[in-house]
Design a protein around this motif. Structure first.
Motif, PDB file in Angstrom:
ATOM      1  N   GLN A   1       0.860  -1.176   0.000  1.00  0.00           N
ATOM      2  CA  GLN A   1       0.000   0.000   0.000  1.00  0.00           C
ATOM      3  C   GLN A   1       0.902   1.232   0.000  1.00  0.00           C
ATOM      4  OE1 GLN A   1      -3.255  -0.379  -0.336  1.00  0.00           O
ATOM      5  NE2 GLN A   1      -3.116  -2.581  -0.100  1.00  0.00           N
ATOM      6  N   VAL A   2       0.615   2.204  -0.878  1.00  0.00           N
ATOM      7  CA  VAL A   2       1.460   3.395  -0.996  1.00  0.00           C
ATOM      8  C   VAL A   2       0.593   4.644  -1.024  1.00  0.00           C
ATOM      9  CG1 VAL A   2       3.314   2.159  -2.173  1.00  0.00           C
ATOM     10  CG2 VAL A   2       1.509   3.227  -3.531  1.00  0.00           C
ATOM     11  N   SER A   3       1.181   5.771  -0.616  1.00  0.00           N
ATOM     12  CA  SER A   3       0.451   7.037  -0.689  1.00  0.00           C
ATOM     13  C   SER A   3       1.418   8.204  -0.608  1.00  0.00           C
ATOM     14  CB  SER A   3      -0.590   7.141   0.424  1.00  0.00           C
ATOM     15  OG  SER A   3       0.034   7.221   1.690  1.00  0.00           O
TER      16      SER A   3
ATOM     17  N   ILE B   1       0.791  12.197   0.672  1.00  0.00           N
ATOM     18  CA  ILE B   1      -0.198  13.042   1.330  1.00  0.00           C
ATOM     19  C   ILE B   1       0.322  14.478   1.341  1.00  0.00           C
ATOM     20  CG2 ILE B   1      -1.500  13.461   3.467  1.00  0.00           C
ATOM     21  CD1 ILE B   1      -2.137  10.761   2.044  1.00  0.00           C
TER      22      ILE B   1
ATOM     23  N   GLY C   1      -3.998  14.231  -1.768  1.00  0.00           N
ATOM     24  CA  GLY C   1      -3.211  13.015  -1.686  1.00  0.00           C
ATOM     25  C   GLY C   1      -3.597  12.025  -2.759  1.00  0.00           C
ATOM     26  N   VAL C   2      -2.736  11.049  -2.899  1.00  0.00           N
ATOM     27  CA  VAL C   2      -2.969   9.950  -3.830  1.00  0.00           C
ATOM     28  C   VAL C   2      -2.603   8.663  -3.108  1.00  0.00           C
ATOM     29  CG1 VAL C   2      -0.661  10.167  -4.904  1.00  0.00           C
ATOM     30  CG2 VAL C   2      -2.526   9.068  -6.167  1.00  0.00           C
ATOM     31  N   THR C   3      -3.428   7.640  -3.272  1.00  0.00           N
ATOM     32  CA  THR C   3      -3.169   6.342  -2.653  1.00  0.00           C
ATOM     33  C   THR C   3      -3.188   5.266  -3.732  1.00  0.00           C
ATOM     34  OG1 THR C   3      -5.474   5.762  -2.212  1.00  0.00           O
ATOM     35  CG2 THR C   3      -4.340   7.099  -0.538  1.00  0.00           C
ATOM     36  N   GLY C   4      -2.474   4.199  -3.478  1.00  0.00           N
ATOM     37  CA  GLY C   4      -2.442   3.118  -4.448  1.00  0.00           C
ATOM     38  C   GLY C   4      -2.037   1.805  -3.825  1.00  0.00           C
ATOM     39  N   THR C   5      -2.124   0.773  -4.648  1.00  0.00           N
ATOM     40  CA  THR C   5      -1.750  -0.576  -4.254  1.00  0.00           C
ATOM     41  C   THR C   5      -0.860  -1.149  -5.344  1.00  0.00           C
ATOM     42  OG1 THR C   5      -3.907  -0.843  -3.187  1.00  0.00           O
ATOM     43  CG2 THR C   5      -2.625  -2.851  -3.571  1.00  0.00           C
TER      44      THR C   5
ATOM     45  N   VAL D   1      -3.912   2.907  -8.911  1.00  0.00           N
ATOM     46  CA  VAL D   1      -4.210   4.144  -8.196  1.00  0.00           C
ATOM     47  C   VAL D   1      -5.622   4.005  -7.652  1.00  0.00           C
ATOM     48  CG1 VAL D   1      -4.521   6.645  -8.377  1.00  0.00           C
ATOM     49  CG2 VAL D   1      -2.652   5.517  -9.634  1.00  0.00           C
ATOM     50  N   ASN D   2      -5.714   4.019  -6.331  1.00  0.00           N
ATOM     51  CA  ASN D   2      -7.023   3.864  -5.691  1.00  0.00           C
ATOM     52  C   ASN D   2      -7.772   5.189  -5.623  1.00  0.00           C
ATOM     53  OD1 ASN D   2      -6.505   1.111  -5.194  1.00  0.00           O
ATOM     54  ND2 ASN D   2      -5.419   1.619  -3.306  1.00  0.00           N
TER      55      ASN D   2
ATOM     56  N   ILE E   1       3.737   9.425  -7.581  1.00  0.00           N
ATOM     57  CA  ILE E   1       3.338   8.019  -7.458  1.00  0.00           C
ATOM     58  C   ILE E   1       3.782   7.220  -8.684  1.00  0.00           C
ATOM     59  CG2 ILE E   1       0.967   8.033  -8.358  1.00  0.00           C
ATOM     60  CD1 ILE E   1       0.326   6.419  -5.656  1.00  0.00           C
TER      61      ILE E   1
END
Length: 141
Positions: A37-39, A41, A52-56, A64-65, A86
């Protein structure tokens, strides 16, 4: 056989694990690694989260979630910066692909301008007036 309608977290996790095991058996060892899991913020001077951006990351792919920016910082280039950050992380982690989805009322044009390719569209979702877009970006590693 007996099929019942139910929701049970333990049973759901058991089914999920069986599918993960099956999928893993179909894939070569070089793309198997732990899910990460990455992000990134973004906070303002008061330390409030304003974006922010979050991803897996899995199977040499970054999904990119979520990408979100507060209205106070939209249009200032922060979305592009978060995506660059990211994407670089995906390259550093030897990902070959980035994938994401977005709705017509969100940002399909934003991602297309960043080099993402639309690979699928669901028309009339989540309402008859909207579409859901699926996009990808191939990476050179």
């Amino acid at each position: 056989m007996n099929i019942t309608k139910q929701w049970n977290q333990e049973d759901s996790e058991w089914i999920r694990q069986r599918l993960i095991e099956y999928n893993s058996a179909q894939l070569p060892e070089e793309i198997k690694h732990p899910v990460q899991q990455v992000s990134f913020i973004m906070r303002n001077e008061d330390e409030d989260i304003v974006g922010g951006v979050t991803g897996t990351i899995f199977w040499q792919t970054l999904h990119v979630n979520f990408l979100w920016l507060d209205a106070s910082v939209r249009g200032l280039g922060y979305g592009k910066q978060l995506m660059r950050d990211i994407e670089q992380l995906a390259i550093d982690q030897a990902c070959r692909l980035i994938q994401l989805d977005t709705f017509s009322f969100q940002a399909p044009e934003f991602y297309i301008a960043l080099g993402y390719e639309v690979v699928g569209v669901i028309h009339g979702h989540p309402t008859p007036e909207h579409q859901q877009y699926y996009l990808k970006k191939s990476l050179t590693v």
